[in-house]
Design a protein around this motif. Structure first.
Motif, mmCIF file in Angstrom:
data_model
loop_
_atom_site.group_PDB
_atom_site.id
_atom_site.type_symbol
_atom_site.label_atom_id
_atom_site.label_comp_id
_atom_site.label_asym_id
_atom_site.label_seq_id
_atom_site.Cartn_x
_atom_site.Cartn_y
_atom_site.Cartn_z
ATOM 1 N N GLY A 1 37.963 -3.693 -69.614
ATOM 2 C CA GLY A 1 37.595 -5.094 -69.795
ATOM 3 C C GLY A 1 37.625 -5.870 -68.492
ATOM 4 O O GLY A 1 36.681 -6.593 -68.176
ATOM 5 N N SER A 2 38.694 -5.688 -67.716
ATOM 6 C CA SER A 2 38.785 -6.484 -66.498
ATOM 7 C C SER A 2 37.853 -5.922 -65.420
ATOM 8 O O SER A 2 37.329 -6.673 -64.605
ATOM 9 C CB SER A 2 40.221 -6.555 -65.992
ATOM 10 N N TYR A 3 37.649 -4.616 -65.447
ATOM 11 C CA TYR A 3 36.680 -4.026 -64.504
ATOM 12 C C TYR A 3 35.300 -4.622 -64.734
ATOM 13 O O TYR A 3 34.622 -5.048 -63.810
ATOM 14 C CB TYR A 3 36.638 -2.509 -64.693
ATOM 15 N N LEU A 4 34.896 -4.689 -65.998
ATOM 16 C CA LEU A 4 33.564 -5.191 -66.307
ATOM 17 C C LEU A 4 33.471 -6.693 -66.022
ATOM 18 O O LEU A 4 32.426 -7.176 -65.599
ATOM 19 C CB LEU A 4 33.188 -4.898 -67.756
ATOM 20 N N ALA A 5 34.568 -7.415 -66.239
ATOM 21 C CA ALA A 5 34.563 -8.846 -65.942
ATOM 22 C C ALA A 5 34.281 -9.069 -64.457
ATOM 23 O O ALA A 5 33.491 -9.932 -64.081
ATOM 24 C CB ALA A 5 35.897 -9.464 -66.335
ATOM 25 N N VAL A 6 34.937 -8.248 -63.627
ATOM 26 C CA VAL A 6 34.731 -8.362 -62.185
ATOM 27 C C VAL A 6 33.306 -7.978 -61.818
ATOM 28 O O VAL A 6 32.616 -8.683 -61.072
ATOM 29 C CB VAL A 6 35.750 -7.477 -61.427
ATOM 30 N N TYR A 7 32.827 -6.898 -62.384
ATOM 31 C CA TYR A 7 31.460 -6.449 -62.112
ATOM 32 C C TYR A 7 30.471 -7.536 -62.514
ATOM 33 O O TYR A 7 29.505 -7.823 -61.807
ATOM 34 C CB TYR A 7 31.167 -5.168 -62.890
ATOM 35 N N ASN A 8 30.762 -8.145 -63.648
ATOM 36 C CA ASN A 8 29.909 -9.211 -64.173
ATOM 37 C C ASN A 8 29.838 -10.385 -63.200
ATOM 38 O O ASN A 8 28.762 -10.918 -62.936
ATOM 39 C CB ASN A 8 30.466 -9.651 -65.519
ATOM 40 N N GLU A 9 30.989 -10.753 -62.640
ATOM 41 C CA GLU A 9 31.019 -11.883 -61.714
ATOM 42 C C GLU A 9 30.210 -11.573 -60.458
ATOM 43 O O GLU A 9 29.501 -12.425 -59.943
ATOM 44 C CB GLU A 9 32.460 -12.226 -61.327
ATOM 45 N N LEU A 10 30.335 -10.336 -59.978
ATOM 46 C CA LEU A 10 29.602 -9.961 -58.766
ATOM 47 C C LEU A 10 28.103 -10.010 -59.025
ATOM 48 O O LEU A 10 27.319 -10.486 -58.207
ATOM 49 C CB LEU A 10 30.020 -8.560 -58.299
ATOM 50 N N LYS A 11 27.718 -9.522 -60.179
ATOM 51 C CA LYS A 11 26.305 -9.542 -60.533
ATOM 52 C C LYS A 11 25.833 -10.986 -60.724
ATOM 53 O O LYS A 11 24.725 -11.341 -60.326
ATOM 54 C CB LYS A 11 26.078 -8.741 -61.818
ATOM 55 N N ALA A 12 26.707 -11.802 -61.314
ATOM 56 C CA ALA A 12 26.359 -13.209 -61.526
ATOM 57 C C ALA A 12 26.119 -13.900 -60.189
ATOM 58 O O ALA A 12 25.211 -14.720 -60.058
ATOM 59 C CB ALA A 12 27.470 -13.911 -62.298
ATOM 60 N N ALA A 13 26.942 -13.552 -59.184
ATOM 61 C CA ALA A 13 26.780 -14.142 -57.857
ATOM 62 C C ALA A 13 25.375 -13.859 -57.337
ATOM 63 O O ALA A 13 24.665 -14.763 -56.884
ATOM 64 C CB ALA A 13 27.830 -13.589 -56.900
ATOM 65 N N TYR A 14 24.971 -12.598 -57.431
ATOM 66 C CA TYR A 14 23.633 -12.242 -56.951
ATOM 67 C C TYR A 14 22.541 -12.905 -57.779
ATOM 68 O O TYR A 14 21.560 -13.409 -57.233
ATOM 69 C CB TYR A 14 23.457 -10.725 -56.936
ATOM 70 N N ASN A 15 22.715 -12.931 -59.090
ATOM 71 C CA ASN A 15 21.701 -13.562 -59.931
ATOM 72 C C ASN A 15 21.518 -15.027 -59.566
ATOM 73 O O ASN A 15 20.401 -15.537 -59.554
ATOM 74 C CB ASN A 15 22.086 -13.438 -61.410
ATOM 75 N N GLU A 16 22.642 -15.684 -59.256
ATOM 76 C CA GLU A 16 22.528 -17.104 -58.899
ATOM 77 C C GLU A 16 21.852 -17.277 -57.552
ATOM 78 O O GLU A 16 21.046 -18.186 -57.366
ATOM 79 C CB GLU A 16 23.914 -17.759 -58.902
ATOM 80 N N ILE A 17 22.174 -16.394 -56.622
ATOM 81 C CA ILE A 17 21.531 -16.479 -55.311
ATOM 82 C C ILE A 17 20.033 -16.253 -55.448
ATOM 83 O O ILE A 17 19.217 -16.982 -54.873
ATOM 84 C CB ILE A 17 22.155 -15.441 -54.344
ATOM 85 N N TRP A 18 19.660 -15.255 -56.244
ATOM 86 C CA TRP A 18 18.237 -14.976 -56.433
ATOM 87 C C TRP A 18 17.536 -16.160 -57.075
ATOM 88 O O TRP A 18 16.423 -16.516 -56.706
ATOM 89 C CB TRP A 18 18.055 -13.732 -57.314
ATOM 90 N N LYS B 1 17.142 -18.927 -54.461
ATOM 91 C CA LYS B 1 16.084 -18.564 -53.518
ATOM 92 C C LYS B 1 14.707 -18.702 -54.167
ATOM 93 O O LYS B 1 13.749 -19.177 -53.526
ATOM 94 C CB LYS B 1 16.288 -17.121 -53.033
ATOM 95 N N ALA B 2 14.606 -18.291 -55.413
ATOM 96 C CA ALA B 2 13.322 -18.373 -56.112
ATOM 97 C C ALA B 2 12.898 -19.823 -56.274
ATOM 98 O O ALA B 2 11.723 -20.160 -56.075
ATOM 99 C CB ALA B 2 13.413 -17.690 -57.476
ATOM 100 N N GLN B 3 13.847 -20.683 -56.588
ATOM 101 C CA GLN B 3 13.543 -22.120 -56.693
ATOM 102 C C GLN B 3 13.052 -22.657 -55.362
ATOM 103 O O GLN B 3 12.086 -23.416 -55.296
ATOM 104 C CB GLN B 3 14.795 -22.908 -57.096
ATOM 105 N N GLU B 4 13.727 -22.234 -54.302
ATOM 106 C CA GLU B 4 13.423 -22.736 -52.973
ATOM 107 C C GLU B 4 12.042 -22.271 -52.513
ATOM 108 O O GLU B 4 11.250 -23.056 -51.980
ATOM 109 C CB GLU B 4 14.505 -22.218 -52.030
ATOM 110 N N LEU B 5 11.739 -20.989 -52.743
ATOM 111 C CA LEU B 5 10.494 -20.423 -52.205
ATOM 112 C C LEU B 5 9.302 -20.634 -53.130
ATOM 113 O O LEU B 5 8.193 -20.890 -52.666
ATOM 114 C CB LEU B 5 10.667 -18.923 -51.943
#
Lengths: 157, 176
Positions: B118-135, B138-142
């Motif tokens: 559970g906690s492993y996936l929570a961490v993985y989820n946050e890391l993926k969320a970070a990238y999704n937000e960055i993308w 960037k998509a909004q900007e470009l």
């Protein structure tokens, strides 16, 4: 006498039930379409964790399920309470995975086989040890597309 | 002259349909299968070449057997991880100890065998969320639209510029 006659004239006509079968059929078709027949009987308890960054698994036919969790109450005597792997209907070990995947692969069309996804439905209380073993085996078998099954949750932790 | 046929009584149709309906009602599990999709690295028997990575480009995340989170040597709460990772990847202030560019950023995720899933996936989820937000940003900007709405080639280009690299080391044997 006239009293009775008057009353009879006011009776409400019976509601026609002729369209009832049609209504039921519409409901029936709805449920037939959304139904997924439960494909395996779980012998372990699996409560998948929550997550936010979820992707839908599009093609159900391309997904093979691997379950990891602690055995249910009635299997505890035989199998203990350590987390176990279940494939299809039976308990399995990590070494059964290649054969299982091969069988799953045969069920789908050849050109779609590379798109096969292994869905890991893992209980959130399970420790990473067994998950890691399964992952390593999947990598060795060449099944690299993996989906960690999870439930949606609202944004904040 | 054809024989007059009696009409078929259709009043039991509803019952039959009901029976079928109840069957499907009972067997239905409307559970949409969702999850976090990952692509595992292919297995090789040789140990991977130890690439010389600059420390500033590596964002090391460790989840230990007590489900505690250690990010670049500092303890952290899971809820702070996403913002912290985003700052590390984009490095808006061009700090010396963060990634040179989003292209160079690498996330190294490590766990113990005793870490709970559970906690492993929570961490993985946050890391993926970070990238999704960055993308998304960037998509909004470009292109002025969300990442989801971009055409496939634009998505690919964006992912190429800010690649999601989560490298997972073999877990340590603690707490199994």
């Amino acid at each position: 006498m006239s009293k009775f006659r008057k009353k009879r004239g006011k009776t409400v006509p019976a509601i026609s039930t002729a369209s009832l079968p049609d209504i039921i059929f519409i409901l029936l078709f709805f449920f037939m379409v959304v139904t997924v027949l439960k494909n395996s009987d779980l012998k372990i308890d699996v409560v998948v964790p929550d997550a936010t960054e979820l992707q839908k698994l599009e093609k159900k036919s391309l997904v093979s399920y691997l379950y990891i969790g602690t055995p249910k109450e009635r299997y505890r005597d035989k199998f203990g309470s350590a987390p176990r792997l279940q494939l299809n209907d039976a308990f399995a070990t990590v070494d059964d995975i290649p054969l299982f995947l091969e069988k799953e692969k045969l069920k789908i069309q050849e050109q779609l086989q590379p798109l096969m996804t292994a869905s890991l439905r893992v209980d959130k209380e399970v420790t990473m040890g067994i998950v890691q073993d399964v992952k390593t085996k999947l990598r060795k078998t060449g099944q690299l597309k993996v989906n960690y099954s999870a439930k949606p949750r609202s944004k904040d932790l | 002259m054809p024989k007059e046929r009696p009409e078929i009584n259709a009043s039991s149709m509803a019952d039959i349909a009901f029976l079928l309906l109840i069957f499907f009602l009972v067997t239905t599990t409307i559970d949409v299968d969702k999850g976090i999709t990952v692509k595992l690295p292919p297995w090789s028997d040789e140990p991977p070449e130890t690439q010389k990575l600059k420390t500033r480009n590596v964002y090391s995340v460790l989840v230990n057997a007590n489900d505690e989170l250690l990010v670049r040597g500092e303890p952290m709460m899971v809820r702070d991880l996403k913002e912290n990772a985003k700052v590390f990847i984009i490095n808006p202030q061009r700090l010396e100890n963060m990634s040179e560019s989003p292209k160079n950023a690498i996330i190294s995720l490590k766990n113990d065998r005793g870490t709970s899933y559970g906690s492993y996936l929570a961490v993985y989820n946050e890391l993926k969320a970070a990238y999704n937000e960055i993308w998304d940003e960037k998509a909004q900007e470009l292109h002025g639209s969300t990442y989801e709405d971009l055409p496939f080639d634009k998505k690919k280009e964006l992912r190429g510029n800010i690649p999601l690299v989560i490298s997972e080391a073999e877990p340590t044997d603690f707490g199994d």
